[in-house]
Design a protein around this motif. Structure first.
Motif, short mmCIF file in Angstrom:
data_model
loop_
_atom_site.label_atom_id
_atom_site.label_comp_id
_atom_site.label_asym_id
_atom_site.label_seq_id
_atom_site.Cartn_x
_atom_site.Cartn_y
_atom_site.Cartn_z
N ARG A 1 48.07 36.76 43.60
CA ARG A 1 46.72 36.60 44.14
C ARG A 1 45.80 37.69 43.60
NH1 ARG A 1 47.55 36.33 50.35
NH2 ARG A 1 49.73 36.67 49.95
N ILE A 2 46.31 38.91 43.55
CA ILE A 2 45.52 40.02 43.01
C ILE A 2 45.21 39.76 41.55
CG2 ILE A 2 45.59 42.47 42.39
CD1 ILE A 2 47.16 42.92 45.04
N ASP A 3 46.18 39.25 40.79
CA ASP A 3 45.94 38.93 39.38
C ASP A 3 44.83 37.89 39.23
OD1 ASP A 3 47.87 40.71 38.55
OD2 ASP A 3 49.42 39.18 38.22
N LEU A 4 44.84 36.86 40.07
CA LEU A 4 43.78 35.85 40.03
C LEU A 4 42.42 36.48 40.30
CD1 LEU A 4 45.12 32.64 41.82
CD2 LEU A 4 44.11 32.79 39.55
N LEU A 5 42.37 37.35 41.30
CA LEU A 5 41.10 38.01 41.63
C LEU A 5 40.65 38.94 40.50
CD1 LEU A 5 41.66 38.80 45.41
CD2 LEU A 5 40.28 36.96 44.41
N LYS A 6 41.59 39.61 39.86
CA LYS A 6 41.24 40.48 38.74
C LYS A 6 40.70 39.67 37.56
CE LYS A 6 44.19 44.46 39.68
NZ LYS A 6 45.35 45.25 39.22
#
Length: 127
Positions: free
Chosen positions: A80-85
């Motif tokens: 999820r953090i990767d998607l947001l980044k």
């Protein structure tokens, strides 16, 4: 709350709210015996979240993927953090392009007499 109230509160049209529900961007909204949607505060928070992510430029597909990961649980936090980044990088690129365009426009305004007028005189007239 009914859909009209939620629409006014969130700034999301009733049609968009129905669409978000249909494609799974928000959980299914409970309905009363007449079949009318009855929104809770949590439903409103989901609508607001989806709207914020859309305003940040996140595509529907990416948002659906994010929510799918969210439903899978805490083990998907890194994904999820990767998607947001990824979205942050896309949005930063847009901000940079807008900042560059703003700086060019300000230059043209500040230097209209010495820059724009001479350039305009070299342009072909409209017929």
């Amino acid at each position: 709350m009914n859909i009209s109230s939620v629409s006014k509160e969130t700034g999301v049209s009733a049609d968009t709210i129905r669409y978000y529900e249909r494609i799974g961007l928000i959980p299914s909204v409970k309905r009363n015996v007449s079949g009318v949607r009855e929104f809770t505060d949590e439903d409103v928070r989901w609508i607001s979240f989806s709207r914020q992510m859309r305003h940040a430029g996140m595509s529907i597909e990416a948002l659906i993927e994010y929510l799918s990961l969210f439903r899978e649980g805490d083990e998907t936090v890194p994904a999820r953090i990767d998607l947001l980044k990824e979205q942050e990088a896309v949005l930063q690129e847009k901000v940079d392009l807008m900042q560059e365009a703003l700086e060019r426009l300000r230059f043209k305004i500040d230097n209209y007499g010495s820059h724009m007028i001479p350039r305009e005189k070299t342009l072909k007239e409209f017929e």
